[in-house]
Scaffold this motif. Structure first.
Motif, PDB file in Angstrom:
ATOM      1  N   ASN A  18      -9.173   3.711   5.229  1.00 11.77           N
ATOM      2  CA  ASN A  18      -8.075   3.107   5.990  1.00 11.77           C
ATOM      3  C   ASN A  18      -7.339   2.048   5.154  1.00 11.77           C
ATOM      4  O   ASN A  18      -6.112   1.930   5.238  1.00 11.77           O
ATOM      5  CB  ASN A  18      -8.584   2.496   7.286  1.00 11.77           C
ATOM      6  CG  ASN A  18      -8.970   3.552   8.296  1.00 11.77           C
ATOM      7  OD1 ASN A  18      -8.485   4.682   8.246  1.00 11.77           O
ATOM      8  ND2 ASN A  18      -9.861   3.206   9.220  1.00 11.77           N
ATOM      9  N   ILE A  19      -8.074   1.301   4.363  1.00 16.79           N
ATOM     10  CA  ILE A  19      -7.452   0.304   3.489  1.00 16.79           C
ATOM     11  C   ILE A  19      -6.553   0.994   2.471  1.00 16.79           C
ATOM     12  O   ILE A  19      -5.414   0.570   2.217  1.00 16.79           O
ATOM     13  CB  ILE A  19      -8.530  -0.554   2.792  1.00 16.79           C
ATOM     14  CG1 ILE A  19      -9.249  -1.435   3.820  1.00 16.79           C
ATOM     15  CG2 ILE A  19      -7.911  -1.411   1.699  1.00 16.79           C
ATOM     16  CD1 ILE A  19     -10.440  -2.170   3.273  1.00 16.79           C
ATOM     17  N   GLU A  20      -7.034   2.080   1.856  1.00 14.10           N
ATOM     18  CA  GLU A  20      -6.228   2.831   0.892  1.00 14.10           C
ATOM     19  C   GLU A  20      -4.990   3.433   1.546  1.00 14.10           C
ATOM     20  O   GLU A  20      -3.906   3.449   0.957  1.00 14.10           O
ATOM     21  CB  GLU A  20      -7.070   3.940   0.256  1.00 14.10           C
ATOM     22  CG  GLU A  20      -8.095   3.446  -0.723  1.00 14.10           C
ATOM     23  CD  GLU A  20      -7.456   2.761  -1.914  1.00 14.10           C
ATOM     24  OE1 GLU A  20      -6.455   3.276  -2.444  1.00 14.10           O
ATOM     25  OE2 GLU A  20      -7.954   1.688  -2.308  1.00 14.10           O
ATOM     26  N   LYS A  21      -5.141   3.923   2.766  1.00 12.65           N
ATOM     27  CA  LYS A  21      -4.007   4.509   3.480  1.00 12.65           C
ATOM     28  C   LYS A  21      -2.927   3.453   3.731  1.00 12.65           C
ATOM     29  O   LYS A  21      -1.739   3.697   3.520  1.00 12.65           O
ATOM     30  CB  LYS A  21      -4.481   5.107   4.811  1.00 12.65           C
ATOM     31  CG  LYS A  21      -3.395   5.787   5.590  1.00 12.65           C
ATOM     32  CD  LYS A  21      -3.936   6.357   6.886  1.00 12.65           C
ATOM     33  CE  LYS A  21      -2.826   6.994   7.704  1.00 12.65           C
ATOM     34  NZ  LYS A  21      -3.300   7.450   8.990  1.00 12.65           N
ATOM     35  N   VAL A  22      -3.333   2.258   4.134  1.00 11.20           N
ATOM     36  CA  VAL A  22      -2.381   1.178   4.368  1.00 11.20           C
ATOM     37  C   VAL A  22      -1.693   0.792   3.059  1.00 11.20           C
ATOM     38  O   VAL A  22      -0.472   0.595   3.015  1.00 11.20           O
ATOM     39  CB  VAL A  22      -3.089  -0.044   4.997  1.00 11.20           C
ATOM     40  CG1 VAL A  22      -2.192  -1.262   4.991  1.00 11.20           C
ATOM     41  CG2 VAL A  22      -3.541   0.282   6.399  1.00 11.20           C
ATOM     42  N   ARG A  23      -2.448   0.708   1.958  1.00 12.75           N
ATOM     43  CA  ARG A  23      -1.876   0.357   0.655  1.00 12.75           C
ATOM     44  C   ARG A  23      -0.840   1.390   0.224  1.00 12.75           C
ATOM     45  O   ARG A  23       0.256   1.050  -0.215  1.00 12.75           O
ATOM     46  CB  ARG A  23      -2.977   0.244  -0.400  1.00 12.75           C
ATOM     47  CG  ARG A  23      -2.474  -0.277  -1.752  1.00 12.75           C
ATOM     48  CD  ARG A  23      -3.543  -0.227  -2.816  1.00 12.75           C
ATOM     49  NE  ARG A  23      -4.116   1.100  -2.998  1.00 12.75           N
ATOM     50  CZ  ARG A  23      -3.531   2.098  -3.673  1.00 12.75           C
ATOM     51  NH1 ARG A  23      -2.348   1.933  -4.201  1.00 12.75           N
ATOM     52  NH2 ARG A  23      -4.128   3.264  -3.803  1.00 12.75           N
ATOM     53  N   ARG A  24      -1.180   2.693   0.386  1.00 13.21           N
ATOM     54  CA  ARG A  24      -0.248   3.770   0.025  1.00 13.21           C
ATOM     55  C   ARG A  24       1.016   3.707   0.875  1.00 13.21           C
ATOM     56  O   ARG A  24       2.127   3.846   0.373  1.00 13.21           O
ATOM     57  CB  ARG A  24      -0.921   5.133   0.188  1.00 13.21           C
ATOM     58  CG  ARG A  24      -1.683   5.576  -1.052  1.00 13.21           C
ATOM     59  CD  ARG A  24      -2.200   6.991  -0.914  1.00 13.21           C
ATOM     60  NE  ARG A  24      -3.553   6.916  -0.309  1.00 13.21           N
ATOM     61  CZ  ARG A  24      -3.909   7.455   0.837  1.00 13.21           C
ATOM     62  NH1 ARG A  24      -3.073   8.174   1.533  1.00 13.21           N
ATOM     63  NH2 ARG A  24      -5.141   7.318   1.295  1.00 13.21           N
ATOM     64  N   ASP A  25       0.847   3.478   2.167  1.00 18.05           N
ATOM     65  CA  ASP A  25       2.005   3.386   3.051  1.00 18.05           C
ATOM     66  C   ASP A  25       2.913   2.214   2.672  1.00 18.05           C
ATOM     67  O   ASP A  25       4.143   2.327   2.696  1.00 18.05           O
ATOM     68  CB  ASP A  25       1.554   3.245   4.514  1.00 18.05           C
ATOM     69  CG  ASP A  25       0.915   4.513   5.053  1.00 18.05           C
ATOM     70  OD1 ASP A  25       1.096   5.585   4.424  1.00 18.05           O
ATOM     71  OD2 ASP A  25       0.235   4.444   6.102  1.00 18.05           O
ATOM     72  N   LYS A  76       7.918   0.196   0.115  1.00 17.56           N
ATOM     73  CA  LYS A  76       8.602  -0.599  -0.917  1.00 17.56           C
ATOM     74  C   LYS A  76       9.495   0.277  -1.769  1.00 17.56           C
ATOM     75  O   LYS A  76      10.617  -0.099  -2.113  1.00 17.56           O
ATOM     76  CB  LYS A  76       7.582  -1.320  -1.806  1.00 17.56           C
ATOM     77  CG  LYS A  76       6.955  -2.523  -1.184  1.00 17.56           C
ATOM     78  CD  LYS A  76       5.993  -3.180  -2.143  1.00 17.56           C
ATOM     79  CE  LYS A  76       5.229  -4.310  -1.494  1.00 17.56           C
ATOM     80  NZ  LYS A  76       4.259  -4.911  -2.418  1.00 17.56           N
ATOM     81  N   LEU A  77       9.010   1.451  -2.148  1.00 13.90           N
ATOM     82  CA  LEU A  77       9.785   2.374  -2.968  1.00 13.90           C
ATOM     83  C   LEU A  77      11.040   2.823  -2.230  1.00 13.90           C
ATOM     84  O   LEU A  77      12.136   2.826  -2.796  1.00 13.90           O
ATOM     85  CB  LEU A  77       8.923   3.576  -3.358  1.00 13.90           C
ATOM     86  CG  LEU A  77       9.555   4.589  -4.298  1.00 13.90           C
ATOM     87  CD1 LEU A  77       9.883   3.937  -5.628  1.00 13.90           C
ATOM     88  CD2 LEU A  77       8.634   5.764  -4.502  1.00 13.90           C
TER      89      LEU A  77
END
Length: 190
Positions: free
Chosen positions: A19-26, A31-32
């Motif tokens: 879930n932490i990785e998913k939030v970081r990717r989102d 930002k992009l």
């Protein structure tokens, strides 16, 4: 009120690694997307300003190609036409003044280069650099005061001076005492 307890094995637990990785990717994707949108807005804004400047200069608007509508690189104006933009895409309002100033600056640079070649390469800073203007007048007074204070401090704390003063004081007392002893001996011996 109690706190919210979520079991660690649940898929929606906020501290699970996936879930932490998913939030970081989102967040990175957001930002992009935001930076791409900002870039498009800046490009559209700069094109509008360039068109306005061209219109004010009486040059008219640049020919639009079908690539500009898609957000691609805009077409460059024709080589023979007068343009306010540089090849890098920047607006240069002082181009004619810079062209006139180039011969003057090149002559100055040649003179300076000739003078510099005559001097050679200095190995130490110049006299002027070593003694700046703001330190000349007040520095002498400060140095004299500092020398007086240093001399007074050294003489007050000098061990040799203190020894000499103590010996001088003792010898004065001894001489007085010696003279009194001699007189007593003379009296006693007679």
């Amino acid at each position: 009120m109690g706190k919210l307890n979520i079991a660690h094995h649940k898929s929606y637990h906020p501290y699970r690694r996936d879930n932490i990785e998913k939030v970081r990717r989102d967040e990175e994707e957001a930002k992009l997307k935001e930076s791409v949108e900002d870039g498009r807005m800046m490009l559209a804004d700069s094109e509008a300003r360039i068109d306005l400047l061209r219109h004010r200069a009486g040059l008219g608007t640049a020919k639009k190609s079908k690539g500009e509508d898609d957000g691609e690189i805009p077409a460059q104006p024709e080589a023979g036409s007068s343009s306010l933009t540089t090849p890098g895409g920047h607006i240069n309002l002082f181009e004619d003044l810079e062209r006139a100033a180039i011969p003057v600056t090149s002559r100055r640079a040649e003179k300076a280069k000739a003078v510099e070649e005559d001097k050679g390469v200095p190995l130490a800073p110049s006299e002027k650099d070593r003694k700046p203007w703001y330190s000349e007048s007040a520095q002498n007074e400060v140095d004299q005061d500092r020398q007086r204070r240093d001399l007074a401090r050294k003489s007050a704390h000098d061990p040799l001076t203190s020894i000499n003063t103590q010996l001088g004081a003792r010898s004065d007392n001894d001489q007085e005492g010696y003279g009194a002893d001699c007189e007593e001996e003379e009296r006693a011996g007679r």
